[in-house]
Design a protein around this motif. Structure first.
Motif, PDB file in Angstrom:
ATOM      1  N   VAL A 164      -1.342  57.679 -70.123  1.00  0.00           N
ATOM      2  CA  VAL A 164      -2.238  57.076 -69.143  1.00  0.00           C
ATOM      3  C   VAL A 164      -1.468  56.416 -68.013  1.00  0.00           C
ATOM      4  CG1 VAL A 164      -3.919  55.224 -68.807  1.00  0.00           C
ATOM      5  CG2 VAL A 164      -4.160  56.793 -70.729  1.00  0.00           C
ATOM      6  N   CYS A 165      -0.382  55.704 -68.367  1.00  0.00           N
ATOM      7  CA  CYS A 165       0.342  54.919 -67.361  1.00  0.00           C
ATOM      8  C   CYS A 165       1.827  54.913 -67.691  1.00  0.00           C
ATOM      9  CB  CYS A 165      -0.217  53.493 -67.326  1.00  0.00           C
ATOM     10  SG  CYS A 165       0.606  52.401 -66.145  1.00  0.00           S
ATOM     11  N   SER A 166       2.659  55.262 -66.702  1.00  0.00           N
ATOM     12  CA  SER A 166       4.111  55.253 -66.897  1.00  0.00           C
ATOM     13  C   SER A 166       4.736  53.991 -66.316  1.00  0.00           C
ATOM     14  CB  SER A 166       4.737  56.492 -66.241  1.00  0.00           C
ATOM     15  OG  SER A 166       4.454  56.515 -64.846  1.00  0.00           O
ATOM     16  N   GLY A 167       3.898  53.076 -65.768  1.00  0.00           N
ATOM     17  CA  GLY A 167       4.401  51.818 -65.220  1.00  0.00           C
ATOM     18  C   GLY A 167       3.973  50.652 -66.087  1.00  0.00           C
ATOM     19  N   GLY A 223       2.247  60.486 -63.149  1.00  0.00           N
ATOM     20  CA  GLY A 223       3.027  60.088 -61.977  1.00  0.00           C
ATOM     21  C   GLY A 223       4.252  59.274 -62.384  1.00  0.00           C
ATOM     22  N   ALA A 224       4.983  58.807 -61.392  1.00  0.00           N
ATOM     23  CA  ALA A 224       6.213  58.067 -61.688  1.00  0.00           C
ATOM     24  C   ALA A 224       6.445  57.003 -60.622  1.00  0.00           C
ATOM     25  CB  ALA A 224       7.408  59.020 -61.753  1.00  0.00           C
ATOM     26  N   CYS A 225       7.291  56.004 -60.956  1.00  0.00           N
ATOM     27  CA  CYS A 225       7.689  54.947 -60.031  1.00  0.00           C
ATOM     28  C   CYS A 225       9.143  55.176 -59.616  1.00  0.00           C
ATOM     29  CB  CYS A 225       7.551  53.572 -60.695  1.00  0.00           C
ATOM     30  SG  CYS A 225       5.847  53.145 -61.128  1.00  0.00           S
ATOM     31  N   TYR A 226       9.460  54.942 -58.331  1.00  0.00           N
ATOM     32  CA  TYR A 226      10.798  55.202 -57.791  1.00  0.00           C
ATOM     33  C   TYR A 226      11.361  53.924 -57.166  1.00  0.00           C
ATOM     34  CZ  TYR A 226       8.981  59.928 -58.247  1.00  0.00           C
ATOM     35  OH  TYR A 226       8.417  61.063 -58.735  1.00  0.00           O
ATOM     36  N   GLN A 227      12.679  53.791 -57.243  1.00  0.00           N
ATOM     37  CA  GLN A 227      13.359  52.607 -56.726  1.00  0.00           C
ATOM     38  C   GLN A 227      13.295  52.599 -55.196  1.00  0.00           C
ATOM     39  OE1 GLN A 227      14.739  50.424 -58.955  1.00  0.00           O
ATOM     40  NE2 GLN A 227      15.089  48.979 -57.285  1.00  0.00           N
ATOM     41  N   ASN A 228      12.994  51.416 -54.583  1.00  0.00           N
ATOM     42  CA  ASN A 228      12.965  51.277 -53.125  1.00  0.00           C
ATOM     43  C   ASN A 228      14.381  51.310 -52.566  1.00  0.00           C
ATOM     44  OD1 ASN A 228      10.207  51.028 -53.064  1.00  0.00           O
ATOM     45  ND2 ASN A 228      10.249  48.799 -53.220  1.00  0.00           N
ATOM     46  N   LYS A 229      14.667  52.117 -51.542  1.00  0.00           N
ATOM     47  CA  LYS A 229      15.982  52.204 -50.915  1.00  0.00           C
ATOM     48  C   LYS A 229      15.913  52.000 -49.413  1.00  0.00           C
ATOM     49  CE  LYS A 229      17.868  55.347 -54.388  1.00  0.00           C
ATOM     50  NZ  LYS A 229      18.512  56.659 -54.634  1.00  0.00           N
ATOM     51  N   MET A 230      14.717  51.850 -48.848  1.00  0.00           N
ATOM     52  CA  MET A 230      14.590  51.733 -47.399  1.00  0.00           C
ATOM     53  C   MET A 230      14.135  50.342 -47.023  1.00  0.00           C
ATOM     54  SD  MET A 230      12.865  55.325 -46.339  1.00  0.00           S
ATOM     55  CE  MET A 230      12.366  56.155 -47.813  1.00  0.00           C
ATOM     56  N   SER A 231      14.358  49.992 -45.758  1.00  0.00           N
ATOM     57  CA  SER A 231      13.959  48.677 -45.276  1.00  0.00           C
ATOM     58  C   SER A 231      12.442  48.598 -45.184  1.00  0.00           C
ATOM     59  CB  SER A 231      14.561  48.416 -43.890  1.00  0.00           C
ATOM     60  OG  SER A 231      14.002  49.313 -42.955  1.00  0.00           O
ATOM     61  N   ILE A 232      11.955  47.362 -45.136  1.00  0.00           N
ATOM     62  CA  ILE A 232      10.511  47.146 -45.073  1.00  0.00           C
ATOM     63  C   ILE A 232       9.932  47.756 -43.805  1.00  0.00           C
ATOM     64  CG2 ILE A 232       8.721  45.383 -44.925  1.00  0.00           C
ATOM     65  CD1 ILE A 232      10.448  43.585 -46.620  1.00  0.00           C
ATOM     66  N   HIS A 287       8.139  51.911 -56.238  1.00  0.00           N
ATOM     67  CA  HIS A 287       6.917  52.419 -55.634  1.00  0.00           C
ATOM     68  C   HIS A 287       6.576  53.765 -56.276  1.00  0.00           C
ATOM     69  CE1 HIS A 287      10.041  54.654 -53.461  1.00  0.00           C
ATOM     70  NE2 HIS A 287       9.093  55.565 -53.208  1.00  0.00           N
ATOM     71  N   GLY A 288       5.329  54.208 -56.062  1.00  0.00           N
ATOM     72  CA  GLY A 288       4.894  55.492 -56.600  1.00  0.00           C
ATOM     73  C   GLY A 288       3.521  55.392 -57.232  1.00  0.00           C
ATOM     74  N   ASP A 289       3.137  56.422 -57.938  1.00  0.00           N
ATOM     75  CA  ASP A 289       1.845  56.462 -58.635  1.00  0.00           C
ATOM     76  C   ASP A 289       2.117  56.675 -60.122  1.00  0.00           C
ATOM     77  OD1 ASP A 289      -0.706  56.715 -59.532  1.00  0.00           O
ATOM     78  OD2 ASP A 289      -1.117  58.644 -58.570  1.00  0.00           O
ATOM     79  N   PRO A 290       2.018  55.604 -60.920  1.00  0.00           N
ATOM     80  CA  PRO A 290       2.382  55.727 -62.338  1.00  0.00           C
ATOM     81  C   PRO A 290       1.265  56.252 -63.235  1.00  0.00           C
ATOM     82  CG  PRO A 290       1.839  53.465 -61.842  1.00  0.00           C
ATOM     83  CD  PRO A 290       1.694  54.221 -60.546  1.00  0.00           C
ATOM     84  N   THR A 291       0.102  56.572 -62.661  1.00  0.00           N
ATOM     85  CA  THR A 291      -1.028  56.990 -63.500  1.00  0.00           C
ATOM     86  C   THR A 291      -0.995  58.490 -63.741  1.00  0.00           C
ATOM     87  OG1 THR A 291      -2.434  57.277 -61.553  1.00  0.00           O
ATOM     88  CG2 THR A 291      -2.464  55.131 -62.605  1.00  0.00           C
ATOM     89  N   ARG A 292      -1.361  58.873 -64.985  1.00  0.00           N
ATOM     90  CA  ARG A 292      -1.578  60.272 -65.352  1.00  0.00           C
ATOM     91  C   ARG A 292      -0.447  61.208 -64.931  1.00  0.00           C
ATOM     92  NH1 ARG A 292      -5.180  60.232 -69.392  1.00  0.00           N
ATOM     93  NH2 ARG A 292      -6.972  58.911 -68.913  1.00  0.00           N
ATOM     94  N   SER A 301       0.276  49.720 -62.627  1.00  0.00           N
ATOM     95  CA  SER A 301       1.027  49.463 -61.388  1.00  0.00           C
ATOM     96  C   SER A 301       2.515  49.672 -61.626  1.00  0.00           C
ATOM     97  CB  SER A 301       0.771  48.027 -60.903  1.00  0.00           C
ATOM     98  OG  SER A 301       1.193  47.100 -61.886  1.00  0.00           O
ATOM     99  N   CYS A 302       3.264  49.868 -60.514  1.00  0.00           N
ATOM    100  CA  CYS A 302       4.710  50.015 -60.603  1.00  0.00           C
ATOM    101  C   CYS A 302       5.362  48.628 -60.671  1.00  0.00           C
ATOM    102  CB  CYS A 302       5.242  50.766 -59.379  1.00  0.00           C
ATOM    103  SG  CYS A 302       4.854  52.532 -59.393  1.00  0.00           S
ATOM    104  N   PRO A 303       6.499  48.485 -61.357  1.00  0.00           N
ATOM    105  CA  PRO A 303       7.219  47.202 -61.386  1.00  0.00           C
ATOM    106  C   PRO A 303       7.678  46.802 -59.981  1.00  0.00           C
ATOM    107  CG  PRO A 303       8.004  48.692 -63.097  1.00  0.00           C
ATOM    108  CD  PRO A 303       7.126  49.495 -62.202  1.00  0.00           C
ATOM    109  N   LEU A 304       7.963  45.519 -59.815  1.00  0.00           N
ATOM    110  CA  LEU A 304       8.417  45.009 -58.523  1.00  0.00           C
ATOM    111  C   LEU A 304       9.701  45.711 -58.101  1.00  0.00           C
ATOM    112  CD1 LEU A 304       7.813  42.870 -56.336  1.00  0.00           C
ATOM    113  CD2 LEU A 304       9.353  41.329 -57.581  1.00  0.00           C
ATOM    114  N   GLY A 305       9.783  46.107 -56.838  1.00  0.00           N
ATOM    115  CA  GLY A 305      10.961  46.784 -56.315  1.00  0.00           C
ATOM    116  C   GLY A 305      10.900  48.282 -56.446  1.00  0.00           C
TER     117      GLY A 305
END
Length: 763
Positions: A324-327, A352-361, A345-350, A339-343
């Motif tokens: 159901v959720c990978s986050g 999906g996956a979360c990826y580490q942020n590497k770009m500026s805001i 991004h991505g779609d962790p549902t069904r 939801s994805c952990p802090l830091g």
């Protein structure tokens, strides 16, 4: 320094998040420990001390075994076998296999009825079962069951009664030509036959026709079988006739799926009576039963368990399912949050996956805005494209159905016949959807073996009856087109008018005039002392005879109706007759005397000569009309019901009393008081002639029409003779004459004389 502070803040957040999750986990464990067991398993009964088990079988409330442990109508018996110690759960003497709460169904065992021929000694043995649940909350599921018969030269009947005490009957015929003609999985009349079940049936009895002893005439099967059983549990196997038979392979019984419901009220009515309302769980919903009888309960979305007990519907913990959720998954009441952990991004549902942020805001915001705008444009374009494709697909589909339903043929028919063009129209599907409010269930007038009839209001405010076929195979479509072609050629005051049809749907639609007063069967076969008066019954018989005679000899082609019965005779508000349902009819050239065709019709009205030979003639309709005359005289139904099984069919008893000159024994007591005895005898003699076994001994419908005209006219002549007697008595007295100014003599008439003259001279 700012970078270090940011890192410290992230560490602090992580600790806080972990602490929050640990607190949630402890609260969940505490709730599980403190929660009462009745709500915990979702299957416990309401009162302590009530058994919830019968052997290995779990019994959920509203069902129960012990007194006070079940809702009214849901009591079960737990029986232990004295030999092997096993337990059986029973409804009366019927064994239960499974109770399914979410779908409000219960699976039971049903016994197989059989009839076998034995060469040595030469005799027939049989075992017939009936299924009687009329005093319970159970009805046979229409969707999940069917009536099955297996055998060679076998004719089996299923007499059924629904919870409203309406009686139905179905017949299944199966024959065997050779071993090679049998096919595994095929149940279309060769060795095996199947028939659907009406809605809401609570009584079912299987009967075998004693005239069919074909099992004695073949060299590989001497038994016939019939049963109502679950659709998914049956697949025809040729070994049922050539090896181990159907009864032995199933140990004499097969599963049947029953529906059940609470009470007789709808959800809206039941909810007003809180003290007796069954859906007591706070997270439950009420569902009106499909048969229209009562309601059932179910857990709301995101919950599971038993809605019939307090707190019986428990929250589903979606987070226990790793897919159901990978986050970070947080369970909520009836749902969950992912939801994805802090830091990251991505779609962790069904998946999906979360990826580490590497770009500026800033870059992330810019990309997000650009991606969002692109996505909006893409979504809008896709919606527009999808809409256009749907419109195009619907148009192509309508064209496909139009050709498939012989639309081009009907267009040529309408354009080539002036009379047809004036009376018939090919409607679009949008017109009829608007006329029936998208075929709303509240517009249903009735359901039959071939489909459903809806009440519709056209744009010109005409009220119509729209017939929608139930089956989708090509034979049913051809039957529908046959009805359209035949009705388009008919113009008679006692035949239902055809306004048109719609061919743009997979199931073709027929648009007829709306007849508001039901069928002849509705008015004739009523409870209570009084039914239709004799004068109306005689007039209705005459009007039906005129309609059938017109079909046989006055239409552009001779038409054999093939399914004349009381339920196909409609009556308007003035009780004027309208013959309907031409789906089974056949048109032939005027110089033809008959055609050979597949057997079709309704049991009780079917011509026995046509049934034996397969040759359909105009005399087949004459026989069916004779059955209707017998019904009008006796007020009994043509086919056997539960109440008349011991007495035999109406026609057999009618012919017997006519042969023994005991007609008064079978006539309806109401018409014995209303109708002249000689007139009743004349109609009975005419009915007996129509019911003769050999078609050549029956009269034509024209002869029947003329004879009924004479019988009907005898009533009018009786009135005239009474008026003439009254007139001769008055003429013995002196009647003064009135003279006008110019000496002309004017006549003075009484009301009776005016009536007499008006009946002799046209106005």
């Amino acid at each position: 320094m700012p970078i270090k502070m940011l890192a410290d803040n992230r560490i602090t957040y992580k600790f806080k998040l972990k602490g929050f999750l640990i607190m949630l986990w402890l609260m969940f464990i505490l709730h599980a420990v403190v929660a009462p067991s009745a709500a915990g398993d979702g299957l416990a009964v309401i009162k302590p001390g009530c058994r919830s088990k019968c052997g290995n079988f779990t019994v959920p409330y509203p069902f129960g075994i012990d007194d006070g442990c079940f809702r009214e109508g849901f009591n079960l018996d737990c029986s232990q076998n004295a030999i092997d110690g096993t337990y059986r759960l029973l409804v009366g003497n019927i064994e239960v296999q499974e109770i399914v709460l979410p779908t409000s169904q219960i699976r039971m065992w049903n016994h197989i009825s059989w009839r076998c021929y034995h060469n040595t000694p030469r005799k027939i043995q049989s075992s017939k079962w009936f299924y009687d649940l009329t005093t319970t909350r159970y009805t046979i599921s229409q969707i999940h069951n069917k009536f099955v018969s297996i055998g060679c030269e076998t004719l089996a009947y299923n007499i059924m009664v629904d919870y409203k005490d309406n009686t139905y009957q179905a017949a299944c015929v199966s024959v065997c030509y050779s071993r090679e003609s049998l096919t595994n999985g095929s149940c279309t009349g060769i060795g095996c036959c199947e028939s659907p079940i009406p809605s809401g049936i609570s009584f079912s009895e299987i009967l075998f026709d004693s005239n069919f002893n074909g099992s004695a005439w073949n060299d590989f099967s001497n038994c016939s079988f019939a049963v109502v059983m679950e659709v998914d549990s049956f697949l025809f196997d040729t070994s049922y006739l050539t090896g181990i038979d159907f009864w032995n392979k199933n140990n004499g019984q097969v599963p049947i799926l029953m529906d059940w419901s609470i009470g007789d009220e709808t959800c809206e009515v039941a909810q007003k009576n809180e003290s007796n309302y069954a859906c007591v769980s706070s997270n439950s919903v009420c569902i009106n039963h499909i048969t229209g009888r009562g309601y059932s309960c179910n857990c709301s979305a995101g919950y599971h368990g038993n809605p019939y007990i307090v707190d019986g519907c428990r929250d589903i913990d979606e987070c226990e399912n790793s897919s159901v959720c990978s986050g970070i998954c947080v369970n909520t009441a009836g749902s969950y949050e992912c939801s994805c952990p802090l830091g990251t991004h991505g779609d962790p549902t069904r998946g999906g996956a979360c990826y580490q942020n590497k770009m500026s805001i800033g870059i992330t915001i810019a990309i997000g805005v650009g991606a969002g705008a692109t996505l909006l444009i893409l979504v809008f374009s896709m919606l527009v494209l999808k809409r256009r494709l749907e419109v195009r697909r619907n148009k192509q589909l309508k064209q496909k159905f139009f050709k498939q339903n012989h639309g081009l043929l009907l267009e040529r028919l309408i354009s080539s016949t002036e009379d047809t063009t004036g009376r018939m129209k090919i409607f679009s599907s949008e017109e009829l959807e608007k006329a029936t409010n998208n075929f709303d269930q509240t517009r249903i007038l009735g359901c039959g073996g071939h489909g459903t009839v809806y009440k519709g209001i056209l744009s010109d405010l005409r009220v119509v009856a729209i017939k929608r076929s139930k089956l989708l195979d090509q034979s049913e479509i051809d039957q529908f087109i046959n009805e359209v072609v035949i009705l388009s050629q008919i113009n008679h005051r006692n035949v239902v008018k055809l306004f048109g049809c719609c061919l743009e749907t997979e199931v073709p639609l027929l648009v007829n005039e709306f007849i508001s007063n039901g069928t002849l069967s509705d008015h004739l076969h009523v409870q209570g002392r009084n039914s239709l008066p004799w004068k109306d019954r005689l007039r209705i018989a005459l009007e039906v005879a005129r309609a059938i005679s017109y079909l046989h000899s006055a239409a552009s082609m001779s038409i054999f109706h093939r399914d004349i019965k009381c339920s196909n005779i409609l009556l308007d508000d003035c009780l004027t007759t309208k013959l309907s349902d031409f789906g089974a009819s056949k048109s032939v050239d005027l110089d033809q005397t008959g055609i050979t065709t597949a057997i079709q019709g309704t049991y009780g009205y079917l011509d026995p000569e046509y049934y034996q030979t397969g040759r359909l003639t105009e005399k087949s309709d004459v026989y069916s009309f004779g059955v209707i005359l017998a019904e009008l005289l006796t007020r009994e139904k043509a086919y056997p019901t539960r109440m008349s099984l011991q007495n035999g069919s109406l026609i057999a008893r009618f012919i017997m009393v006519m042969a023994e000159n005991r007609l008064l024994d079978i006539l309806d007591s109401q018409i014995l008081e209303e109708g002249p005895t000689e007139q009743l005898k004349e109609v009975a003699v005419l009915a007996e002639r129509c019911l003769r076994l050999r078609g050549e001994e029956r009269p034509t419908m024209k002869e029947v029409e003329v004879r009924l005209e004479v019988i009907w006219g005898s009533k009018t002549e009786f009135v005239h003779s009474q008026l003439r007697t009254a007139q001769s008595l008055r003429e013995r007295r002196t009647i003064p004459k009135l003279t006008n100014a110019v000496g002309d003599t004017s006549r003075q008439y009484s009301l009776e004389e005016e009536m007499l003259l008006s009946s002799k001279f046209g106005r």
